[in-house]
Design an enzyme around this catalytic site. Sequence first.
Site, PDB file in Angstrom:
ATOM      1  N   TRP A  31      38.484   0.723-106.391  1.00  0.00           N
ATOM      2  CA  TRP A  31      39.645   1.416-105.842  1.00  0.00           C
ATOM      3  C   TRP A  31      39.283   1.886-104.428  1.00  0.00           C
ATOM      4  CZ3 TRP A  31      38.854   6.420-104.225  1.00  0.00           C
ATOM      5  CH2 TRP A  31      37.793   7.123-104.808  1.00  0.00           C
ATOM      6  N   GLU A  74      31.413  16.643-101.313  1.00  0.00           N
ATOM      7  CA  GLU A  74      31.396  15.180-101.196  1.00  0.00           C
ATOM      8  C   GLU A  74      31.161  14.749 -99.747  1.00  0.00           C
ATOM      9  OE1 GLU A  74      31.503  12.945-103.559  1.00  0.00           O
ATOM     10  OE2 GLU A  74      32.222  14.077-105.290  1.00  0.00           O
ATOM     11  N   GLU A 112      30.321   6.516-103.116  1.00  0.00           N
ATOM     12  CA  GLU A 112      30.559   7.955-102.997  1.00  0.00           C
ATOM     13  C   GLU A 112      31.418   8.288-101.778  1.00  0.00           C
ATOM     14  OE1 GLU A 112      29.754  10.749-104.642  1.00  0.00           O
ATOM     15  OE2 GLU A 112      28.764   9.768-106.324  1.00  0.00           O
ATOM     16  N   HIS A 115      34.980   9.205-102.101  1.00  0.00           N
ATOM     17  CA  HIS A 115      35.404  10.452-102.741  1.00  0.00           C
ATOM     18  C   HIS A 115      35.853  11.480-101.703  1.00  0.00           C
ATOM     19  CE1 HIS A 115      32.576   9.382-106.355  1.00  0.00           C
ATOM     20  NE2 HIS A 115      33.499   8.473-106.117  1.00  0.00           N
ATOM     21  N   GLU A 165      25.199  14.159-110.924  1.00  0.00           N
ATOM     22  CA  GLU A 165      26.308  13.243-111.232  1.00  0.00           C
ATOM     23  C   GLU A 165      27.100  13.781-112.416  1.00  0.00           C
ATOM     24  OE1 GLU A 165      27.387  10.936-109.407  1.00  0.00           O
ATOM     25  OE2 GLU A 165      25.705  10.345-108.161  1.00  0.00           O
ATOM     26  N   THR A 168      29.200  16.741-111.235  1.00  0.00           N
ATOM     27  CA  THR A 168      30.414  16.367-110.494  1.00  0.00           C
ATOM     28  C   THR A 168      31.423  15.681-111.421  1.00  0.00           C
ATOM     29  OG1 THR A 168      29.219  14.420-109.688  1.00  0.00           O
ATOM     30  CG2 THR A 168      29.482  16.233-108.147  1.00  0.00           C
ATOM     31  N   ASP A 197      34.032   7.539-111.468  1.00  0.00           N
ATOM     32  CA  ASP A 197      32.903   7.031-110.665  1.00  0.00           C
ATOM     33  C   ASP A 197      31.645   7.833-110.961  1.00  0.00           C
ATOM     34  OD1 ASP A 197      34.295   5.115-109.261  1.00  0.00           O
ATOM     35  OD2 ASP A 197      33.990   6.026-107.277  1.00  0.00           O
ATOM     36  N   GLU A 198      31.802   9.152-110.997  1.00  0.00           N
ATOM     37  CA  GLU A 198      30.630  10.022-111.215  1.00  0.00           C
ATOM     38  C   GLU A 198      29.996   9.708-112.571  1.00  0.00           C
ATOM     39  OE1 GLU A 198      30.057  11.217-108.529  1.00  0.00           O
ATOM     40  OE2 GLU A 198      31.611  12.500-107.647  1.00  0.00           O
ATOM     41  N   HIS A 201      27.909   6.673-112.282  1.00  0.00           N
ATOM     42  CA  HIS A 201      26.653   6.990-111.593  1.00  0.00           C
ATOM     43  C   HIS A 201      25.711   7.774-112.511  1.00  0.00           C
ATOM     44  CE1 HIS A 201      29.013   6.764-107.536  1.00  0.00           C
ATOM     45  NE2 HIS A 201      28.728   5.572-108.021  1.00  0.00           N
TER      46      HIS A 201
END
Length: 332
Positions: A31, A74, A112, A115, A165, A168, A197-198, A201
Amino acid sequence: MPPEKLEIFKSLEGWAQENILVHLKPVEKCWQPQDFLPEPESEGFYEQVKELKERSKGIPDDYFVVLVGDMITEEALPTYQTILNTLDGIQDETGASCTSWATWTRAWTAEENRHGDLLNKYLYLSGRVDMKQIEKTIQYLIGSGMDPKMENNPYLGFIYTSFQERATFISHGNTARLAKDHGDLKLSQICGTIASDEKRHEIAYTKIVKKLFEIDPNDTILALANMMKKNISMPAHLMYDGQDDDLFQHYSAIAQRLGVYTAKDYADILEFLCQRWNVKNLTGLSGEGSRAQDFVCGLPPRIRRLEERAQMWAKQASMIPFSWVFNREINV
Ligand SMILES: [Fe+2]
Ligand SMILES: [Fe+2]
């Protein structure tokens, strides 16, 4: 780090390629911030911005303060990439090194980077926050850097990133939930997408530490105890807006009050990681290693007890002006 430890990371090159790099998403499948934002090229741009602003009207200032703090965290990404490149055995030697470790760090940074971009653009368009103050805070924060006490040691480094990670993932997940409660489904989707996403990770970093526990349990448990004794400092704890010397404390107090990120989460994260790494059942440790194991396993309930006591003694709430929301006063 002693040469035999450096060897471990070299010997894990192939393993990291097959087990860690697979957690990156190909750029074409990722995305991008633009997927969630008004389209500047379209006729309907102003209408879309108007709708975004309308939706954000139902959201209170204290939520925005927390979202701004998360966004600023971020945006200090250059600091985190710098820190990863201080770690012996895994740092990017040239800036475009082909090792699995360096490849991961660059691609992780690139993922990242979206974000901060997305939150920044959303907040700008919402018109609810003082962008210049926020931008100043980001400039101060990147300028001040941070020392998470990793001592160039990748054991400490990967434990810290596993923790962060997950932290977040939790906080973006909570801002998603609250945005939905306030009726802004688009913002909820934005925060939820970042949270996922976090999570990805977190899976990668915790996998690295799990591998270290497999091949070197003693030094890995010592590293975990070491990191927890120092406390996992929050990445943006040095934030400053040119006005409030206790800006980070004030922002975290609101995050705590809204349930976005709390002291209880800190204890829960440690407990989660201990389970993920099966810390309780490690065997073959030295005397020092066993003591570290006991210390770490006993820590989550201790943190929770301390937290409950701190809550009891917590001072009365006060109103603090936040420059990020045009110095409007927020209950801290
Ligand atoms: Fe992030
Ligand atoms: Fe992250």
